[in-house]
Design a protein around this motif. Structure first.
Motif, PDB file in Angstrom:
ATOM      1  N   GLY A  44       0.796  -1.216   0.000  1.00  0.00           N
ATOM      2  CA  GLY A  44       0.000   0.000   0.000  1.00  0.00           C
ATOM      3  C   GLY A  44       0.828   1.265   0.000  1.00  0.00           C
ATOM      4  O   GLY A  44       2.057   1.251  -0.017  1.00  0.00           O
ATOM      5  N   LEU A  45       0.123   2.371   0.027  1.00  0.00           N
ATOM      6  CA  LEU A  45       0.733   3.696  -0.030  1.00  0.00           C
ATOM      7  C   LEU A  45      -0.036   4.601   0.911  1.00  0.00           C
ATOM      8  O   LEU A  45      -1.264   4.538   0.970  1.00  0.00           O
ATOM      9  N   ASP A  46       0.684   5.418   1.680  1.00  0.00           N
ATOM     10  CA  ASP A  46      -0.003   6.353   2.548  1.00  0.00           C
ATOM     11  C   ASP A  46      -0.666   7.438   1.717  1.00  0.00           C
ATOM     12  O   ASP A  46      -0.015   8.057   0.873  1.00  0.00           O
ATOM     13  N   GLU A  47      -1.938   7.656   1.949  1.00  0.00           N
ATOM     14  CA  GLU A  47      -2.639   8.692   1.195  1.00  0.00           C
ATOM     15  C   GLU A  47      -2.015  10.056   1.433  1.00  0.00           C
ATOM     16  O   GLU A  47      -2.020  10.921   0.554  1.00  0.00           O
ATOM     17  N   SER A  48      -1.434  10.266   2.608  1.00  0.00           N
ATOM     18  CA  SER A  48      -0.752  11.533   2.878  1.00  0.00           C
ATOM     19  C   SER A  48       0.498  11.678   2.021  1.00  0.00           C
ATOM     20  O   SER A  48       0.958  12.787   1.756  1.00  0.00           O
ATOM     21  N   GLU A  49       1.086  10.548   1.580  1.00  0.00           N
ATOM     22  CA  GLU A  49       2.270  10.589   0.727  1.00  0.00           C
ATOM     23  C   GLU A  49       1.917  10.867  -0.731  1.00  0.00           C
ATOM     24  O   GLU A  49       2.783  11.209  -1.527  1.00  0.00           O
ATOM     25  N   TYR A  50       0.651  10.732  -1.055  1.00  0.00           N
ATOM     26  CA  TYR A  50       0.214  10.757  -2.444  1.00  0.00           C
ATOM     27  C   TYR A  50       0.597  12.063  -3.152  1.00  0.00           C
ATOM     28  O   TYR A  50       0.779  12.091  -4.355  1.00  0.00           O
ATOM     29  N   GLU A  51       0.742  13.144  -2.373  1.00  0.00           N
ATOM     30  CA  GLU A  51       1.056  14.445  -2.954  1.00  0.00           C
ATOM     31  C   GLU A  51       2.548  14.756  -2.924  1.00  0.00           C
ATOM     32  O   GLU A  51       2.955  15.824  -3.351  1.00  0.00           O
ATOM     33  N   LYS A  52       3.381  13.873  -2.431  1.00  0.00           N
ATOM     34  CA  LYS A  52       4.765  14.237  -2.130  1.00  0.00           C
ATOM     35  C   LYS A  52       5.778  13.899  -3.209  1.00  0.00           C
ATOM     36  O   LYS A  52       6.942  14.244  -3.088  1.00  0.00           O
ATOM     37  N   GLY A  53       5.388  13.201  -4.259  1.00  0.00           N
ATOM     38  CA  GLY A  53       6.308  12.966  -5.359  1.00  0.00           C
ATOM     39  C   GLY A  53       7.173  11.743  -5.191  1.00  0.00           C
ATOM     40  O   GLY A  53       7.024  10.781  -5.926  1.00  0.00           O
ATOM     41  N   VAL A  54       8.110  11.751  -4.231  1.00  0.00           N
ATOM     42  CA  VAL A  54       9.005  10.613  -4.035  1.00  0.00           C
ATOM     43  C   VAL A  54       8.329   9.643  -3.070  1.00  0.00           C
ATOM     44  O   VAL A  54       8.508   9.705  -1.861  1.00  0.00           O
ATOM     45  N   LEU A  55       7.550   8.748  -3.619  1.00  0.00           N
ATOM     46  CA  LEU A  55       6.746   7.823  -2.835  1.00  0.00           C
ATOM     47  C   LEU A  55       7.551   6.561  -2.543  1.00  0.00           C
ATOM     48  O   LEU A  55       8.388   6.150  -3.330  1.00  0.00           O
ATOM     49  N   THR A  56       7.290   5.939  -1.399  1.00  0.00           N
ATOM     50  CA  THR A  56       8.031   4.739  -1.026  1.00  0.00           C
ATOM     51  C   THR A  56       7.129   3.516  -1.079  1.00  0.00           C
ATOM     52  O   THR A  56       5.969   3.556  -0.676  1.00  0.00           O
ATOM     53  N   ASN A  57       7.702   2.408  -1.574  1.00  0.00           N
ATOM     54  CA  ASN A  57       7.013   1.120  -1.622  1.00  0.00           C
ATOM     55  C   ASN A  57       7.630   0.169  -0.619  1.00  0.00           C
ATOM     56  O   ASN A  57       8.858   0.094  -0.502  1.00  0.00           O
ATOM     57  N   GLN A  58       6.786  -0.564   0.076  1.00  0.00           N
ATOM     58  CA  GLN A  58       7.234  -1.634   0.957  1.00  0.00           C
ATOM     59  C   GLN A  58       6.588  -2.932   0.482  1.00  0.00           C
ATOM     60  O   GLN A  58       5.476  -2.914  -0.047  1.00  0.00           O
ATOM     61  N   TYR A  59       7.283  -4.049   0.711  1.00  0.00           N
ATOM     62  CA  TYR A  59       6.808  -5.333   0.202  1.00  0.00           C
ATOM     63  C   TYR A  59       6.920  -6.407   1.283  1.00  0.00           C
ATOM     64  O   TYR A  59       7.790  -6.361   2.153  1.00  0.00           O
ATOM     65  N   LEU A  60       6.032  -7.390   1.176  1.00  0.00           N
ATOM     66  CA  LEU A  60       6.012  -8.545   2.060  1.00  0.00           C
ATOM     67  C   LEU A  60       6.006  -9.808   1.210  1.00  0.00           C
ATOM     68  O   LEU A  60       5.227  -9.917   0.262  1.00  0.00           O
ATOM     69  N   ILE A  61       6.880 -10.743   1.543  1.00  0.00           N
ATOM     70  CA  ILE A  61       6.831 -12.079   0.951  1.00  0.00           C
ATOM     71  C   ILE A  61       6.355 -13.024   2.033  1.00  0.00           C
ATOM     72  O   ILE A  61       6.872 -13.006   3.156  1.00  0.00           O
ATOM     73  N   THR A  62       5.355 -13.845   1.721  1.00  0.00           N
ATOM     74  CA  THR A  62       4.902 -14.836   2.683  1.00  0.00           C
ATOM     75  C   THR A  62       5.056 -16.241   2.110  1.00  0.00           C
ATOM     76  O   THR A  62       4.944 -16.447   0.902  1.00  0.00           O
ATOM     77  N   ASP A  63       5.318 -17.165   2.993  1.00  0.00           N
ATOM     78  CA  ASP A  63       5.337 -18.581   2.637  1.00  0.00           C
ATOM     79  C   ASP A  63       4.770 -19.320   3.841  1.00  0.00           C
ATOM     80  O   ASP A  63       5.403 -19.361   4.900  1.00  0.00           O
ATOM     81  N   GLY A  64       3.569 -19.867   3.670  1.00  0.00           N
ATOM     82  CA  GLY A  64       2.884 -20.432   4.839  1.00  0.00           C
ATOM     83  C   GLY A  64       2.558 -19.318   5.808  1.00  0.00           C
ATOM     84  O   GLY A  64       2.029 -18.273   5.438  1.00  0.00           O
ATOM     85  N   ASN A  65       2.898 -19.514   7.064  1.00  0.00           N
ATOM     86  CA  ASN A  65       2.583 -18.491   8.068  1.00  0.00           C
ATOM     87  C   ASN A  65       3.783 -17.614   8.414  1.00  0.00           C
ATOM     88  O   ASN A  65       3.764 -16.893   9.412  1.00  0.00           O
ATOM     89  N   GLU A  66       4.851 -17.675   7.592  1.00  0.00           N
ATOM     90  CA  GLU A  66       6.044 -16.863   7.833  1.00  0.00           C
ATOM     91  C   GLU A  66       6.169 -15.765   6.787  1.00  0.00           C
ATOM     92  O   GLU A  66       5.620 -15.869   5.688  1.00  0.00           O
ATOM     93  N   GLY A  67       6.896 -14.701   7.143  1.00  0.00           N
ATOM     94  CA  GLY A  67       7.017 -13.582   6.229  1.00  0.00           C
ATOM     95  C   GLY A  67       8.401 -12.962   6.198  1.00  0.00           C
ATOM     96  O   GLY A  67       9.201 -13.118   7.123  1.00  0.00           O
ATOM     97  N   ILE A  68       8.645 -12.246   5.102  1.00  0.00           N
ATOM     98  CA  ILE A  68       9.842 -11.426   4.925  1.00  0.00           C
ATOM     99  C   ILE A  68       9.381 -10.017   4.586  1.00  0.00           C
ATOM    100  O   ILE A  68       8.549  -9.827   3.699  1.00  0.00           O
ATOM    101  N   LEU A  69       9.923  -9.032   5.281  1.00  0.00           N
ATOM    102  CA  LEU A  69       9.691  -7.632   4.958  1.00  0.00           C
ATOM    103  C   LEU A  69      10.868  -7.106   4.151  1.00  0.00           C
ATOM    104  O   LEU A  69      12.028  -7.331   4.506  1.00  0.00           O
ATOM    105  N   LEU A  70      10.569  -6.375   3.065  1.00  0.00           N
ATOM    106  CA  LEU A  70      11.598  -5.759   2.237  1.00  0.00           C
ATOM    107  C   LEU A  70      11.526  -4.244   2.394  1.00  0.00           C
ATOM    108  O   LEU A  70      10.491  -3.636   2.101  1.00  0.00           O
ATOM    109  N   ASP A  71      12.617  -3.645   2.876  1.00  0.00           N
ATOM    110  CA  ASP A  71      12.693  -2.192   3.060  1.00  0.00           C
ATOM    111  C   ASP A  71      11.419  -1.635   3.687  1.00  0.00           C
ATOM    112  O   ASP A  71      10.630  -0.927   3.044  1.00  0.00           O
ATOM    113  N   PRO A  72      11.178  -1.910   4.980  1.00  0.00           N
ATOM    114  CA  PRO A  72       9.897  -1.534   5.590  1.00  0.00           C
ATOM    115  C   PRO A  72       9.664  -0.046   5.749  1.00  0.00           C
ATOM    116  O   PRO A  72       8.557   0.357   6.115  1.00  0.00           O
ATOM    117  N   GLY A  73      10.657   0.792   5.468  1.00  0.00           N
ATOM    118  CA  GLY A  73      10.396   2.218   5.364  1.00  0.00           C
ATOM    119  C   GLY A  73      10.725   3.017   6.606  1.00  0.00           C
ATOM    120  O   GLY A  73      11.275   2.521   7.590  1.00  0.00           O
TER     121      GLY A  73
END
Length: 256
Positions: free
Chosen positions: A25-54
């Motif tokens: 997702g994206l923060d709606e407050s960030e929507y006007e700021k130009g340089v927006l940040t993306n965060q990602y989650l990988i899941t496998d079963g009930n475990e997860g990996i966070l990529l660059d959580p921000g």
């Protein structure tokens, strides 16, 4: 991209049984700021990996969206591409809510992490310059060396099962106010939002050529950057070919 997309809600880029690759997702407050940040989650079963959580200010949204897929205590790894505050600024919060997570970061930056006010002893893995492979459920995550693009200690992450390549700041786009889309549709139009960033922030052509030689060994179906929009299908090839075409970047751009 559908106009019905709720920018603050997650969007699944890949799903095969228990294995998923999710944009958070994206923060709606960030929507006007130009340089927006993306965060990602990988899941496998009930475990997860966070990529660059921000950074600090996106933590609440990222935390809530992660919770739609797994419990925070089941985050197994948090992987960082580099040391910028919009990448790593929320680490002290994640260390509290994800007590079982192991942190991966370049060996260059491990000694700087305590300056965030967080105790990481026993929970951090230094990635050597040549990269590493991380076993995760039914897949494997490859830490691909991307040094000087733009950080001197920089890694991208490739999920072998989903064939999604997390490219850190490579692929970053800076949008004007009122402009944003998640998936690149018109690549040629999208170039104008990427070019200035890539010419100024990538160190030099040698570093870029070195990375491209590694990327071409991988079977990539999606490129997901930390800023900007996501490349899918034919636009993956177009993006790689565009990177090859860049002539003066970094020091050669600044001091021709």
């Amino acid at each position: 991209m559908s106009t019905r997309l709720k920018v603050h809600k997650p969007y699944t880029l890949y799903e095969d049984g228990d294995h998923k690759f999710i944009w958070l997702g994206l923060d709606e407050s960030e929507y006007e700021k130009g340089v927006l940040t993306n965060q990602y989650l990988i899941t496998d079963g009930n475990e997860g990996i966070l990529l660059d959580p921000g950074g600090y200010f996106v933590f609440e949204r990222v935390f809530q969206n992660v919770g739609e897929f797994i419990k925070p205590e089941n985050i197994k790894y948090i992987l960082f591409s580099h040391q910028d505050p919009d990448v790593i600024g929320s680490l002290n919060l994640w260390m509290d809510v994800a007590p079982n997570a192991t942190i991966y970061v370049s060996t260059l930056w491990e000694r700087f992490v305590p300056h965030l006010g967080v105790e990481v002893r026993g929970r951090i893995v230094d990635i050597p310059d040549e990269g590493t492979r991380i076993k995760f459920g039914s897949s494997e995550i490859i830490a691909v060396p991307a040094h000087f693009l733009h950080s001197p200690g920089n890694f991208h992450y490739y999920d072998v099962k989903s064939k999604v390549y997390f490219s850190g700041d490579l692929g970053a786009a800076v949008f004007p106010e009122d402009k944003w889309y998640l998936i690149v549709d018109n690549f040629e139009e999208h170039i104008k939002y990427m070019e200035a960033f890539h010419r100024r922030y990538l160190a030099n052509k040698k570093a870029l050529s070195r990375l491209l030689s590694e990327i071409e060994k991988l079977s990539i179906e999606v490129i997901a950057p930390q800023h900007g929009s996501i490349f899918v299908g034919e636009n993956v090839k177009k993006f790689i070919n565009w990177l090859k075409s860049l002539d003066r970047i970094g020091v050669d751009y600044l001091w021709p």
